[in-house]
Design a protein around this motif. Structure first.
Motif, PDB file in Angstrom:
ATOM      1  N   ASP A  85      -6.048  12.723  -6.635  1.00 28.70           N
ATOM      2  CA  ASP A  85      -7.128  13.356  -7.383  1.00 28.70           C
ATOM      3  C   ASP A  85      -8.328  13.570  -6.469  1.00 28.70           C
ATOM      4  OD1 ASP A  85      -8.426  14.479  -9.531  1.00 28.70           O
ATOM      5  OD2 ASP A  85      -8.119  12.774 -10.867  1.00 28.70           O
ATOM      6  N   ILE A  86      -9.093  14.599  -6.782  1.00 27.52           N
ATOM      7  CA  ILE A  86     -10.290  14.940  -6.023  1.00 27.52           C
ATOM      8  C   ILE A  86     -11.423  15.190  -7.002  1.00 27.52           C
ATOM      9  CG2 ILE A  86     -11.363  16.702  -4.552  1.00 27.52           C
ATOM     10  CD1 ILE A  86      -8.579  17.114  -3.297  1.00 27.52           C
ATOM     11  N   THR A  87     -12.604  14.671  -6.683  1.00 30.32           N
ATOM     12  CA  THR A  87     -13.805  14.964  -7.453  1.00 30.32           C
ATOM     13  C   THR A  87     -14.790  15.696  -6.560  1.00 30.32           C
ATOM     14  OG1 THR A  87     -13.572  13.100  -8.965  1.00 30.32           O
ATOM     15  CG2 THR A  87     -15.793  13.962  -8.652  1.00 30.32           C
ATOM     16  N   VAL A  88     -15.336  16.803  -7.060  1.00 33.45           N
ATOM     17  CA  VAL A  88     -16.307  17.578  -6.285  1.00 33.45           C
ATOM     18  C   VAL A  88     -17.686  17.467  -6.915  1.00 33.45           C
ATOM     19  CG1 VAL A  88     -14.589  19.210  -5.433  1.00 33.45           C
ATOM     20  CG2 VAL A  88     -15.813  19.730  -7.552  1.00 33.45           C
ATOM     21  N   LEU A  89     -18.706  17.548  -6.077  1.00 32.98           N
ATOM     22  CA  LEU A  89     -20.094  17.559  -6.497  1.00 32.98           C
ATOM     23  C   LEU A  89     -20.706  18.833  -5.915  1.00 32.98           C
ATOM     24  CD1 LEU A  89     -22.136  15.807  -8.058  1.00 32.98           C
ATOM     25  CD2 LEU A  89     -22.711  14.685  -5.903  1.00 32.98           C
ATOM     26  N   PRO A  90     -20.516  19.966  -6.605  1.00 34.80           N
ATOM     27  CA  PRO A  90     -20.918  21.258  -6.039  1.00 34.80           C
ATOM     28  C   PRO A  90     -22.389  21.341  -5.640  1.00 34.80           C
ATOM     29  CG  PRO A  90     -19.483  21.587  -7.926  1.00 34.80           C
ATOM     30  CD  PRO A  90     -19.821  20.130  -7.893  1.00 34.80           C
ATOM     31  N   VAL A 147      -6.017  -4.470   1.981  1.00 36.01           N
ATOM     32  CA  VAL A 147      -5.972  -5.837   1.450  1.00 36.01           C
ATOM     33  C   VAL A 147      -5.816  -5.814  -0.066  1.00 36.01           C
ATOM     34  CG1 VAL A 147      -7.233  -8.009   1.180  1.00 36.01           C
ATOM     35  CG2 VAL A 147      -7.359  -6.748   3.345  1.00 36.01           C
ATOM     36  N   ASN A 148      -6.633  -5.014  -0.760  1.00 38.69           N
ATOM     37  CA  ASN A 148      -6.651  -5.062  -2.223  1.00 38.69           C
ATOM     38  C   ASN A 148      -6.285  -3.759  -2.929  1.00 38.69           C
ATOM     39  OD1 ASN A 148      -7.459  -7.821  -2.782  1.00 38.69           O
ATOM     40  ND2 ASN A 148      -9.424  -7.311  -1.852  1.00 38.69           N
ATOM     41  N   PHE A 149      -6.318  -2.626  -2.234  1.00 41.75           N
ATOM     42  CA  PHE A 149      -5.970  -1.361  -2.879  1.00 41.75           C
ATOM     43  C   PHE A 149      -4.504  -1.022  -2.634  1.00 41.75           C
ATOM     44  CE2 PHE A 149      -9.315   1.801  -4.419  1.00 41.75           C
ATOM     45  CZ  PHE A 149     -10.120   0.812  -4.960  1.00 41.75           C
ATOM     46  N   ALA A 150      -3.820  -0.593  -3.702  1.00 42.53           N
ATOM     47  CA  ALA A 150      -2.413  -0.194  -3.595  1.00 42.53           C
ATOM     48  C   ALA A 150      -2.253   1.320  -3.644  1.00 42.53           C
ATOM     49  CB  ALA A 150      -1.598  -0.838  -4.717  1.00 42.53           C
ATOM     50  N   PHE A 151      -3.054   1.999  -4.498  1.00 46.92           N
ATOM     51  CA  PHE A 151      -2.892   3.438  -4.703  1.00 46.92           C
ATOM     52  C   PHE A 151      -4.241   4.028  -5.103  1.00 46.92           C
ATOM     53  CE2 PHE A 151      -1.884   7.329  -6.896  1.00 46.92           C
ATOM     54  CZ  PHE A 151      -0.750   7.830  -6.272  1.00 46.92           C
ATOM     55  N   TRP A 152      -4.884   4.727  -4.166  1.00 43.66           N
ATOM     56  CA  TRP A 152      -6.177   5.355  -4.437  1.00 43.66           C
ATOM     57  C   TRP A 152      -5.963   6.482  -5.444  1.00 43.66           C
ATOM     58  CZ3 TRP A 152     -10.788   4.273  -1.326  1.00 43.66           C
ATOM     59  CH2 TRP A 152     -10.594   3.237  -0.405  1.00 43.66           C
ATOM     60  N   HIS A 153      -6.568   6.330  -6.629  1.00 44.06           N
ATOM     61  CA  HIS A 153      -6.215   7.164  -7.780  1.00 44.06           C
ATOM     62  C   HIS A 153      -7.254   8.232  -8.115  1.00 44.06           C
ATOM     63  CE1 HIS A 153      -6.208   8.099 -12.137  1.00 44.06           C
ATOM     64  NE2 HIS A 153      -4.896   8.056 -12.024  1.00 44.06           N
ATOM     65  N   SER A 154      -8.531   7.891  -8.177  1.00 46.30           N
ATOM     66  CA  SER A 154      -9.565   8.846  -8.565  1.00 46.30           C
ATOM     67  C   SER A 154     -10.906   8.431  -7.988  1.00 46.30           C
ATOM     68  CB  SER A 154      -9.640   8.969 -10.096  1.00 46.30           C
ATOM     69  OG  SER A 154      -9.824   7.706 -10.700  1.00 46.30           O
ATOM     70  N   VAL A 159       0.848  -1.198   0.000  1.00 50.68           N
ATOM     71  CA  VAL A 159       0.000   0.000   0.000  1.00 50.68           C
ATOM     72  C   VAL A 159       0.881   1.244   0.000  1.00 50.68           C
ATOM     73  CG1 VAL A 159      -1.774   1.289   1.265  1.00 50.68           C
ATOM     74  CG2 VAL A 159      -1.819  -1.219   1.245  1.00 50.68           C
ATOM     75  N   SER A 160       0.509   2.240  -0.796  1.00 47.61           N
ATOM     76  CA  SER A 160       1.276   3.474  -0.847  1.00 47.61           C
ATOM     77  C   SER A 160       1.094   4.287   0.430  1.00 47.61           C
ATOM     78  CB  SER A 160       0.824   4.334  -2.038  1.00 47.61           C
ATOM     79  OG  SER A 160       1.139   3.723  -3.255  1.00 47.61           O
ATOM     80  N   LYS A 161       2.179   4.827   0.939  1.00 48.03           N
ATOM     81  CA  LYS A 161       2.103   5.748   2.062  1.00 48.03           C
ATOM     82  C   LYS A 161       1.424   7.027   1.598  1.00 48.03           C
ATOM     83  CE  LYS A 161       5.906   7.809   3.441  1.00 48.03           C
ATOM     84  NZ  LYS A 161       7.202   8.046   4.096  1.00 48.03           N
ATOM     85  N   THR A 162       0.511   7.553   2.408  1.00 42.91           N
ATOM     86  CA  THR A 162      -0.201   8.773   2.039  1.00 42.91           C
ATOM     87  C   THR A 162       0.651   9.990   2.336  1.00 42.91           C
ATOM     88  OG1 THR A 162      -2.365   7.764   2.427  1.00 42.91           O
ATOM     89  CG2 THR A 162      -2.265  10.170   2.435  1.00 42.91           C
ATOM     90  N   THR A 163       1.050  10.679   1.257  1.00 46.16           N
ATOM     91  CA  THR A 163       1.813  11.929   1.390  1.00 46.16           C
ATOM     92  C   THR A 163       1.167  13.006   0.531  1.00 46.16           C
ATOM     93  OG1 THR A 163       3.315  11.280  -0.418  1.00 46.16           O
ATOM     94  CG2 THR A 163       3.982  10.703   1.830  1.00 46.16           C
ATOM     95  N   GLY A 164      -0.154  13.026   0.515  1.00 44.87           N
ATOM     96  CA  GLY A 164      -0.904  13.961  -0.304  1.00 44.87           C
ATOM     97  C   GLY A 164      -2.016  13.234  -1.027  1.00 44.87           C
ATOM     98  N   CYS A 165      -2.706  13.921  -1.919  1.00 48.09           N
ATOM     99  CA  CYS A 165      -3.791  13.323  -2.700  1.00 48.09           C
ATOM    100  C   CYS A 165      -3.390  13.209  -4.167  1.00 48.09           C
ATOM    101  CB  CYS A 165      -5.062  14.163  -2.596  1.00 48.09           C
ATOM    102  SG  CYS A 165      -5.859  14.085  -0.974  1.00 48.09           S
ATOM    103  N   ALA A 223      -9.157  10.826  -3.606  1.00 48.40           N
ATOM    104  CA  ALA A 223      -8.375   9.602  -3.754  1.00 48.40           C
ATOM    105  C   ALA A 223      -6.946   9.973  -3.395  1.00 48.40           C
ATOM    106  CB  ALA A 223      -8.478   9.063  -5.172  1.00 48.40           C
ATOM    107  N   CYS A 224      -6.508   9.529  -2.245  1.00 47.36           N
ATOM    108  CA  CYS A 224      -5.278  10.058  -1.644  1.00 47.36           C
ATOM    109  C   CYS A 224      -4.266   8.964  -1.315  1.00 47.36           C
ATOM    110  CB  CYS A 224      -5.615  10.880  -0.401  1.00 47.36           C
ATOM    111  SG  CYS A 224      -6.772  12.230  -0.721  1.00 47.36           S
ATOM    112  N   MET A 225      -3.783   8.292  -2.361  1.00 53.75           N
ATOM    113  CA  MET A 225      -2.690   7.332  -2.247  1.00 53.75           C
ATOM    114  C   MET A 225      -3.067   6.102  -1.427  1.00 53.75           C
ATOM    115  SD  MET A 225       0.490   9.999  -1.883  1.00 53.75           S
ATOM    116  CE  MET A 225       1.748   8.797  -2.315  1.00 53.75           C
ATOM    117  N   GLY A 226      -3.035   6.215  -0.097  1.00 56.12           N
ATOM    118  CA  GLY A 226      -3.396   5.088   0.763  1.00 56.12           C
ATOM    119  C   GLY A 226      -4.742   5.252   1.422  1.00 56.12           C
ATOM    120  N   ASP A 227      -5.443   6.355   1.113  1.00 51.99           N
ATOM    121  CA  ASP A 227      -6.707   6.664   1.773  1.00 51.99           C
ATOM    122  C   ASP A 227      -7.753   7.157   0.781  1.00 51.99           C
ATOM    123  OD1 ASP A 227      -6.146   6.924   4.987  1.00 51.99           O
ATOM    124  OD2 ASP A 227      -4.368   7.500   3.834  1.00 51.99           O
TER     125      ASP A 227
END
Length: 500
Positions: free
Chosen positions: A280-285, A319-326, A272-278, A293-297
């Protein structure tokens, strides 16, 4: 071109087991994906494969188990209308944005504007040379925004590669005036900590806010120091974009120590990637919501105050996610789809050995109300078509297809192609259409295929990393109602209320 009436059945398990086991071990022990010095300066180099893997791929092609080299195949509800190859910008194609009759195509060497008033024959309106990966792109009114996440000598479009260890190096956001689509003008630049890997618009009447995602700090980088546990918020006055500036750096992962409070990654959570930032972010105004989606979180937060986003909930999948992407919301804002960029976008992860859960999309329901809302995991979705071990395949950027009462999206998978899938039932998602090309080569592991695949005003537009700009037509009774929905502007990470 072959029109397939049914999904291909893979009779062979592509790639020898030993090779797949080695890949899986590498993925489990690899550190977080990092920005390369400047991919825009040259083509992506392929990685050689063993003779046995090469022979295996050729045999699979000969047996009809995978498409031939560069061969196009698709489900019978998708038609490939046109491909527009790269032209003046030879770098990696990246994200897409839309406004009226125009499509804006990011490229590591700059950006390209297409007139798509006739989707069967897009015309190039302008090509702007402005190197700097990834050149993540978005538009709002007369403004175009471009992310730079590679260390440059300065903020100009004639800059050159320069090490991030040098204090004078520049990374961040660029702003262009596109009131004349044939002649975009560069009007502003804003430097941000650790650059801008991606950005997300939060538009208002007088201002545009940009949430800038970046990661991978280092004590050796003067402008990218750890901990880097938040995002940069830029405020851009519409009538005076030259006054754009960072107005906040909200910490999303508060905690003790030099790395903040995000996922610690390996060795605590192997693979799992260590979280050192995000990333990508999606907004629903319309709902004052955002998903990060912030690497490990994965995070859910409120954007009622756009300068001060507030975290509501946070989840991990160790368990199954390595890098939270989007991330992608459904229309009712009671679900979020998170993608996992297993292998950092540089590995063959769509095969039987990796399996259906790693490198997949994670579907989460949003339960509860207000600040007590929680993200609850329901299921995984991964394309059911195994790819060859010479094809980089990864869950990447996609968008909703606006059908009332249904949750359907289109998504890019690099060399896994374009997938249309239904997640109306959170626990039982299914693919309902696809488009893909065969391997670019049988001799090397190569990065290619769709970076982004988005639905806009009746058509699917795909930005292929290597092949250029593709237009697809989807004809299916389950998605045909979406053709009635028309938008004047679309930045997918700023999700519209399609039925307002």
């Amino acid at each position: 071109m072959i029109l397939l009436k049914e999904s291909r059945t893979r009779r062979r398990r592509l790639g020898v087991a030993a090779a797949a086991a080695g890949l899986l071990a590498a993925l489990l022990t690899a550190g977080p994906a990092v920005a390369t010095p400047d991919p825009g300066d040259g083509p992506t180099a392929g990685k050689g494969v063993s003779k046995s893997t090469e022979a295996e791929v050729k045999a699979a092609i000969a047996d009809g188990e995978i498409p031939g080299q560069d061969e196009i195949v698709h489900s019978d509800n998708i038609e490939h209308l046109v491909n527009i190859p790269k032209d003046a910008l030879p770098g990696t194609n990246s994200d897409l944005a839309f406004q009226g009759r125009y499509a804006f195509s990011g490229n590591y060497d700059g950006f390209r504007i297409f007139d798509i008033s006739n989707p069967k024959a897009p015309k190039t309106v302008a090509q702007v040379l402005c190197p700097g990966s990834q050149n993540d792109i978005s538009v709002s009114g007369n403004l175009l925004f471009l992310s730079t996440d590679s260390s440059r000598s300065d903020s100009s479009c004639s800059s050159t590669t320069q090490p991030a260890t040098e204090k004078s190096s520049w990374e961040g956001m660029k702003v262009f005036d596109i009131s004349d689509k044939t002649n975009p003008k560069y009007v502003a630049a804003v430097e941000t900590a650790c650059g801008s890997h991606t950005h997300t618009l939060v538009p208002e009447r007088r201002n545009v806010y940009l949430y800038v995602s970046s990661y991978s700090p280092s004590a050796t980088y003067p402008d990218c120091q750890p901990p880097h546990d938040g995002i940069s918020v830029i405020k851009v006055p519409r009538n005076a974009p030259e006054k754009a500036a960072v107005v906040n750096f909200p910490v999303l992962f508060p905690g003790e120590g030099p790395d903040g409070g995000g996922n610690p990654g390996s060795p605590t959570n192997p693979g799992v990637s260590k979280t050192t930032g995000c990333h990508d972010i999606t907004v629903l105004p319309s709902k004052d919501l955002a998903a990060g989606a912030c690497m490990g979180d994965g995070i859910l937060f409120s954007i009622k105050d756009p300068e001060n986003p507030k975290v509501i909930d946070r989840v991990q999948d160790n368990v199954n996610f390595a890098f939270w992407h989007s991330a992608t919301f459904n229309q009712k804002a009671n679900k979020v789809v998170f993608t996992d960029e297993l292998g950092g976008g540089g590995a063959a992860t769509c095969n039987a050995e990796i399996g259906p859960n790693r490198g997949a999309d994670g579907i989460y329901d949003i339960v509860g109300k207000g600040d007590k809302r929680k993200l609850v995991f329901r299921s995984y979705f991964k394309i059911p078509r195994h790819q060859a071990d010479v094809e980089v395949c990864v869950a990447h950027n996609g968008s909703l297809i606006p059908v009332k009462g249904k949750d359907i999206m289109v998504q890019a998978w690099y060399q896994g192609g374009v997938s249309v899938w239904d997640f109306t039932n959170s626990s039982s998602p299914k693919e309902i259409g696809y488009f893909e090309r065969g391997p670019v080569t049988t001799e090397r592991l190569t990065t290619a295929g769709p970076w982004s695949a988005y639905y806009y005003n009746g058509y699917i537009y795909s930005n292929d990393i290597a092949k250029g700009f593709d237009v697809l037509k989807l004809s299916d009774r389950r998605t045909d109602p979406a053709k009635k929905v028309r938008l004047g502007e679309l930045n997918v990470q700023t999700q519209p209320d399609y039925f307002d």
